[in-house]
Design a protein around this motif. Structure first.
Motif, PDB file in Angstrom:
ATOM      1  N   ILE A   1      26.028  15.415  16.541  1.00  0.00           N
ATOM      2  CA  ILE A   1      25.509  14.990  17.832  1.00  0.00           C
ATOM      3  C   ILE A   1      25.289  16.225  18.693  1.00  0.00           C
ATOM      4  O   ILE A   1      26.211  17.008  18.921  1.00  0.00           O
ATOM      5  CB  ILE A   1      26.491  14.033  18.537  1.00  0.00           C
ATOM      6  N   THR A   2      24.077  16.412  19.160  1.00  0.00           N
ATOM      7  CA  THR A   2      23.781  17.589  19.973  1.00  0.00           C
ATOM      8  C   THR A   2      24.173  17.350  21.430  1.00  0.00           C
ATOM      9  O   THR A   2      24.309  16.200  21.883  1.00  0.00           O
ATOM     10  CB  THR A   2      22.286  17.929  19.921  1.00  0.00           C
ATOM     11  N   ALA A   3      24.344  18.444  22.149  1.00  0.00           N
ATOM     12  CA  ALA A   3      24.655  18.351  23.575  1.00  0.00           C
ATOM     13  C   ALA A   3      23.536  17.623  24.326  1.00  0.00           C
ATOM     14  O   ALA A   3      23.781  16.875  25.275  1.00  0.00           O
ATOM     15  CB  ALA A   3      24.866  19.745  24.152  1.00  0.00           C
ATOM     16  N   GLU A   4      22.301  17.835  23.861  1.00  0.00           N
ATOM     17  CA  GLU A   4      21.153  17.171  24.498  1.00  0.00           C
ATOM     18  C   GLU A   4      21.207  15.662  24.294  1.00  0.00           C
ATOM     19  O   GLU A   4      20.876  14.882  25.196  1.00  0.00           O
ATOM     20  CB  GLU A   4      19.847  17.725  23.929  1.00  0.00           C
ATOM     21  N   GLU A   5      21.647  15.229  23.109  1.00  0.00           N
ATOM     22  CA  GLU A   5      21.751  13.784  22.845  1.00  0.00           C
ATOM     23  C   GLU A   5      22.851  13.150  23.682  1.00  0.00           C
ATOM     24  O   GLU A   5      22.687  12.044  24.208  1.00  0.00           O
ATOM     25  CB  GLU A   5      21.990  13.553  21.351  1.00  0.00           C
ATOM     26  N   VAL A   6      23.967  13.855  23.800  1.00  0.00           N
ATOM     27  CA  VAL A   6      25.052  13.348  24.656  1.00  0.00           C
ATOM     28  C   VAL A   6      24.558  13.202  26.098  1.00  0.00           C
ATOM     29  O   VAL A   6      24.789  12.178  26.755  1.00  0.00           O
ATOM     30  CB  VAL A   6      26.274  14.290  24.600  1.00  0.00           C
ATOM     31  N   ALA A   7      23.855  14.234  26.579  1.00  0.00           N
ATOM     32  CA  ALA A   7      23.330  14.202  27.953  1.00  0.00           C
ATOM     33  C   ALA A   7      22.337  13.053  28.135  1.00  0.00           C
ATOM     34  O   ALA A   7      22.332  12.380  29.176  1.00  0.00           O
ATOM     35  CB  ALA A   7      22.670  15.535  28.290  1.00  0.00           C
ATOM     36  N   TYR A   8      21.495  12.837  27.128  1.00  0.00           N
ATOM     37  CA  TYR A   8      20.497  11.759  27.202  1.00  0.00           C
ATOM     38  C   TYR A   8      21.179  10.391  27.290  1.00  0.00           C
ATOM     39  O   TYR A   8      20.808   9.543  28.124  1.00  0.00           O
ATOM     40  CB  TYR A   8      19.580  11.805  25.987  1.00  0.00           C
TER      41      TYR A   8
END
Length: 566
Positions: free
Chosen positions: A10-17
């Motif tokens: 899980i990327t940081a961008e996906e968590v943020a999204y």
């Protein structure tokens, strides 16, 4: 060796999204988790036996509703009393689960959809309905939910059921109560949300199947059920192809590989079909390999200067890497132990948990792609180079590369490699700091100690700086390897004339997923102890027989000699 490479990345961008879609943030989550932890401690009938990450996942799954999380935490512990057949005694190695896995393939896809949903696939149903005992699949599903509680970070799920082999026998044996209990566990104990349930390759049997679905599922869920006829592409209106296995028209990879990755959690998974393909291309087979390994093991025992400290799988990989040449394997085994004297900066003290490794990871992304190319080559990518060249310390990346090769010598099964280097951020500073001798030394280790073969080296996003890069390449690499170097201008799609898009990260125009999903994942498959243990095993040059001249080829005792490329 410890296999800790994660299947879910899980990327940081996906968590943020995900957080943005739910209207929450880090501070809100911390506050909520603290409050829920306190609430849990006050419940006399519930154990305080969950960590903060599970509470956070439940908070996300419940759309940040505190009341729903409380209901979920209660159900998480309480439903074990009501539905023990799904939620208790979940031995993944038990005979019931192992039998079930032989007759249906269930997998959770490693990549999220663009709107952050997790895709689950059920396919390859055994046509003999007598082999399908539905209860163990409910247990397998609950195991998957349990894992996702601590590993996943998504808004919900999309489920795809392949009806290709389903017949009347399967429908008759279906148990409505099992489906209802699964729905209860799914929605209440795990607080998951289903965006869509898709039946693909649906035929005449679909009418009967739909009646069972409507009887078993809630009215709200019934509206999220979609049917797709054989040959239809309507599924792709709901789910992108890179989240689907090849057999269902997707591009994520073969079902067998994805199912194996999901079952084992391994990052690199080689299917029996891929092993068979590699062997066929090299004109070898199981019996030939066993004979070769036995002979090479005996040869190794007779070398007074070399330790007998490799297992058969490593010898087999080296035999494959050497195109089944016994002489080349002997050279490789000698070099594997001997080159540690010549190149300790590359082959010794590889503490992957050390501060230098951690620093290197922040300033350049290196990755081994999990999927082989169609012709069984492994793709390696170097990208996201820090524009500040003073942060890029090339010798560290050489050591990381040999770490990767060490792992692949026991985990990979391929015909060779394809390298892709992204030059987007590379500037004159990086060129000035490049060390030609380092490149040469890496080439010696790569070809000799690990017996790898390079099919192609692709320089992408190549601009004006490419002329300087090519000068270094020509000075550092052998003439044969120089001919395998290709440059691709920014915006060009010529890379895909050589490498299929599903083996290339999104940022470079591929469809495999974001680079962060792959960067340094192979390194996570081992720990420092496993690598540092290998420092103990090296050649004793004082015992090298006088008639053994392997050292003369790769210069352990003196001058460097250029190696030819297979």
């Amino acid at each position: 060796m410890t296999d800790t490479g994660k299947y879910f990345a899980i990327t940081a961008e996906e968590v943020a999204y995900v957080r943005k879609q739910l209207g929450t943030n880090e501070e809100d989550i911390k506050t909520a988790v603290t409050s829920l932890r306190e609430w849990l401690r006050l419940q006399p009938h519930l154990p305080d036996a969950v960590d903060d990450s599970l509470i956070e996942r439940m908070y996300i799954n419940c759309k940040c509703s505190m009341e729903r999380v409380k209901l979920g935490l209660d159900a998480y512990f309480s439903l074990k009393n009501r539905i023990p057949e799904f939620l208790m005694n979940r031995d993944a190695r038990g005979t019931d689960i192992q039998f079930a896995m032989e007759h249906i393939k269930m997998m959770t896809m490693p990549r999220l959809t663009k709107d952050a949903y997790r895709v689950h696939v059920i396919t390859a149903v055994d046509e003999d309905s007598m082999n399908i005992i539905w209860a163990p699949y409910g247990k397998i599903l609950s195991i998957a939910m349990e894992v996702m509680f601590v590993e996943d970070y998504s808004i919900g799920d999309v489920c795809i059921i392949d009806m290709a082999n389903v017949n009347a026998g399967h429908v008759v044996r279906a148990d409505i109560n099992i489906i209802r209990n699964l729905e209860l566990c799914y929605k209440t104990a795990y607080c998951r949300r289903l965006k869509g349930l898709h039946f693909v390759n649906a035929s005449k049997i679909m009418d009967s199947a739909m009646k069972i679905v409507k009887m078993a599922l809630s009215e709200k869920l019934q509206k999220r059920v979609f049917v797709h006829l054989p040959g239809s592409t309507s599924l792709f209106d709901h789910v992108q192809r890179d989240c689907l296995p090849d057999e269902l028209g997707g591009t994520a990879g073969p079902v067998d590989k994805l199912a194996s990755m999901a079952d084992t959690g391994k990052y690199l998974v080689i299917t029996p079909e891929e092993v068979a393909y590699v062997r066929k291309q090299l004109g070898t087979n199981e019996d030939d390999i066993k004979t070769a390994v036995t002979s090479l093991r005996e040869w190794l025992r007779m070398q007074p200067h070399l330790p007998d400290a490799v297992d058969d799988s490593l010898i087999e990989r080296m035999y494959i890497n050497s195109k089944c040449s016994m002489e080349k394997v002997k050279l490789g085994l000698d070099a594997y132990f001997s080159l540690k004297h010549r190149f300790p900066e590359l082959l010794m003290n590889r503490d992957i948990e050390g501060s230098d490794f951690q620093f290197a990871k922040k300033h350049l992304k290196m990755m081994v792609m999990p999927r082989l190319t169609k012709d069984a080559y492994r793709v390696h990518v170097l990208t996201a180079v820090d524009e500040d060249s003073t942060n890029v310390i090339w010798p560290l990346y050489g050591k990381i590369l040999t770490t990767r090769l060490e792992i692949m010598l026991v985990e990979d099964y391929s015909l060779g490699d394809v390298g892709i280097i992204d030059l987007a951020n590379v500037n004159a500073g990086h060129i000035v700091r490049a060390d030609i001798n380092l490149v040469r030394n890496i080439e010696v280790c790569y070809q000799t100690a690990y017996r790898r073969q390079l099919k192609g080296l692709h320089l992408v996003n190549a601009s004006k700086i490419i002329h300087s890069v090519m000068k270094i390449v020509k000075m550092a690499l052998s003439e044969k390897l120089q001919k395998r170097v290709f440059a691709h201008l920014p915006g060009s799609t010529t890379l895909f004339d050589y490498v299929q898009p599903d083996c290339v990260p999104d940022e470079l125009g591929g469809t495999a997923g974001p680079a962060d999903n792959f960067a340094y994942k192979v390194r996570e498959m081992v720990n420092s102890e496993w690598l540092l243990e290998k420092d103990k095993y090296m050649s004793d040059e004082s015992k090298r027989p006088a008639d053994n001249h392997y050292c003369d080829i790769y210069g352990i005792a003196g001058s460097f000699k250029k190696l030819s490329v297979d």
